[in-house]
Design a protein around this motif. Structure first.
Motif, PDB file in Angstrom:
ATOM      1  N   TYR A 130       0.841  -1.191   0.000  1.00  0.00           N
ATOM      2  CA  TYR A 130       0.000   0.000   0.000  1.00  0.00           C
ATOM      3  C   TYR A 130       0.879   1.245   0.000  1.00  0.00           C
ATOM      4  CZ  TYR A 130       1.258  -0.273   4.939  1.00  0.00           C
ATOM      5  OH  TYR A 130       1.963  -0.369   6.113  1.00  0.00           O
ATOM      6  N   ASP A 131       0.291   2.334  -0.415  1.00  0.00           N
ATOM      7  CA  ASP A 131       0.946   3.642  -0.382  1.00  0.00           C
ATOM      8  C   ASP A 131       0.255   4.453   0.702  1.00  0.00           C
ATOM      9  OD1 ASP A 131       1.662   6.311  -0.745  1.00  0.00           O
ATOM     10  OD2 ASP A 131       1.905   6.088  -2.906  1.00  0.00           O
ATOM     11  N   ILE A 132       0.930   4.646   1.830  1.00  0.00           N
ATOM     12  CA  ILE A 132       0.296   5.298   2.974  1.00  0.00           C
ATOM     13  C   ILE A 132      -0.140   6.727   2.652  1.00  0.00           C
ATOM     14  CG2 ILE A 132       2.497   6.071   3.946  1.00  0.00           C
ATOM     15  CD1 ILE A 132       1.300   5.626   6.716  1.00  0.00           C
ATOM     16  N   ASN A 133       0.626   7.419   1.834  1.00  0.00           N
ATOM     17  CA  ASN A 133       0.261   8.787   1.463  1.00  0.00           C
ATOM     18  C   ASN A 133      -0.990   8.805   0.583  1.00  0.00           C
ATOM     19  OD1 ASN A 133       2.476  10.657   2.546  1.00  0.00           O
ATOM     20  ND2 ASN A 133       3.676   9.044   1.561  1.00  0.00           N
ATOM     21  N   LEU A 134      -1.128   7.778  -0.259  1.00  0.00           N
ATOM     22  CA  LEU A 134      -2.324   7.666  -1.089  1.00  0.00           C
ATOM     23  C   LEU A 134      -3.541   7.359  -0.224  1.00  0.00           C
ATOM     24  CD1 LEU A 134      -3.643   7.629  -3.876  1.00  0.00           C
ATOM     25  CD2 LEU A 134      -3.012   5.202  -4.057  1.00  0.00           C
ATOM     26  N   LEU A 135      -3.378   6.465   0.754  1.00  0.00           N
ATOM     27  CA  LEU A 135      -4.476   6.158   1.670  1.00  0.00           C
ATOM     28  C   LEU A 135      -4.944   7.424   2.372  1.00  0.00           C
ATOM     29  CD1 LEU A 135      -3.173   2.857   3.351  1.00  0.00           C
ATOM     30  CD2 LEU A 135      -5.025   3.059   1.693  1.00  0.00           C
ATOM     31  N   HIS A 136      -3.996   8.230   2.796  1.00  0.00           N
ATOM     32  CA  HIS A 136      -4.326   9.473   3.494  1.00  0.00           C
ATOM     33  C   HIS A 136      -5.073  10.442   2.581  1.00  0.00           C
ATOM     34  CE1 HIS A 136      -3.930  13.264   5.605  1.00  0.00           C
ATOM     35  NE2 HIS A 136      -3.232  13.753   4.599  1.00  0.00           N
ATOM     36  N   SER A 137      -4.552  10.676   1.396  1.00  0.00           N
ATOM     37  CA  SER A 137      -5.175  11.644   0.492  1.00  0.00           C
ATOM     38  C   SER A 137      -6.571  11.190   0.070  1.00  0.00           C
ATOM     39  CB  SER A 137      -4.291  11.864  -0.744  1.00  0.00           C
ATOM     40  OG  SER A 137      -4.107  10.658  -1.462  1.00  0.00           O
ATOM     41  N   GLU A 138      -6.749   9.892  -0.158  1.00  0.00           N
ATOM     42  CA  GLU A 138      -8.076   9.377  -0.522  1.00  0.00           C
ATOM     43  C   GLU A 138      -9.060   9.551   0.640  1.00  0.00           C
ATOM     44  OE1 GLU A 138      -6.887   5.893  -3.784  1.00  0.00           O
ATOM     45  OE2 GLU A 138      -7.284   5.352  -1.688  1.00  0.00           O
ATOM     46  N   ALA A 139      -8.566   9.349   1.872  1.00  0.00           N
ATOM     47  CA  ALA A 139      -9.436   9.482   3.039  1.00  0.00           C
ATOM     48  C   ALA A 139      -9.867  10.928   3.256  1.00  0.00           C
ATOM     49  CB  ALA A 139      -8.709   8.957   4.280  1.00  0.00           C
TER      50      ALA A 139
END
Length: 263
Positions: free
Chosen positions: A38-47
């Motif tokens: 997973y890409d933690i920064n992507l998870l954050h931005s999507e959230a």
């Protein structure tokens, strides 16, 4: 011993070439350490983006976790989001501008509900120690971290009871001579953590807030700072923080010091 015998003994100690080759083949088959899937920064931005369309759901879940009267301050080091996949609020934990941990409040994994599903650095310990603050609060749990951050106090917030081993020497040095107020959950794991914290912060004055002692009554297992604050908030509404500070000062004074905590 002649040369032939000596040579024979020397060669007999060498590994069999066929065995060596077989061992190398087996090692080559072992899975190598891989990067997170997973890409933690992507998870954050999507959230963060998803929360814009799910404000009501997010606010409802957040108020179930922390009473609305307690979160009227800006959270500097936490960003609240929404997971479309798990239909749950999320928390992104930052160290300055660097995203360290992304946490989903409630997730379903293999048919079972998992509280606090986390991505990123699970050992990350959020902290904020201001030099002029005499009192530093310590607690364990993400809900408790939200409260300490919202109160604007100096704190050390463990993600779990076992994360104390990741407290750095720099953090310990910053607490020397200060008062450590540990909000101890009502369970054995938290009590053991309290003992370790006393040893770890031996150059500080440690005050342990034991909820059964403070409230002078039997409490359910796991009762914690969040439970106490939510109860106080329901009873006193917007006076909740004032009452909490009064309780803290009472415990500090009974611990043997004249320090007074104000905010």
């Amino acid at each position: 011993m002649d040369g032939e015998e000596f040579g024979g003994m020397g060669m007999s100690k060498l590994p069999n070439p066929d065995e060596v080759r077989q061992r190398l083949r087996e090692l080559s088959k072992k899975p190598k350490e891989s990067k997170p899937s997973y890409d933690i920064n992507l998870l954050h931005s999507e959230a963060i983006s998803a929360l814009k369309c799910n404000q009501d759901k997010g606010q409802k879940q957040l108020s179930e976790l922390i009473n609305n009267h307690l979160l009227d301050e800006t959270l500097e080091n936490i960003r609240i989001g929404w997971s479309e996949r798990y239909q749950s609020i999320t928390f992104s934990l930052f160290d300055k501008d660097e995203l360290k941990t992304f946490i989903v409040r409630s997730a379903t994994h293999h048919g079972e509900t998992v509280k606090w599903k986390s991505y990123g650095i699970k050992s990350f310990i959020p902290s904020k120690i201001t030099a002029e603050d005499e009192v530093i609060f310590v607690s364990s749990g993400i809900g408790e971290y939200l409260l300490l951050e919202a109160f604007g106090v100096s704190y050390i917030a463990l993600q779990s009871d076992h994360n104390d081993r990741h407290i750095t020497a720099e953090t310990i040095q910053a607490t020397h001579g200060k008062i450590i107020v540990y909000f101890q959950d009502n369970d054995d794991s938290a009590k053991k953590l309290g003992e370790r914290l006393r040893a770890l912060f031996c150059e500080s004055y440690v005050v342990v807030i034991d909820w059964e002692t403070v409230l002078d009554k039997h409490l359910p297992r796991g009762y914690d700072l969040r439970d106490f604050c939510n109860e106080i908030a329901k009873q006193y509404e917007n006076r909740a923080k004032e009452v909490i500070y009064q309780m803290i000062n009472k415990e500090i004074k009974e611990g043997g010091t004249n320090a007074v905590y104000t905010k």
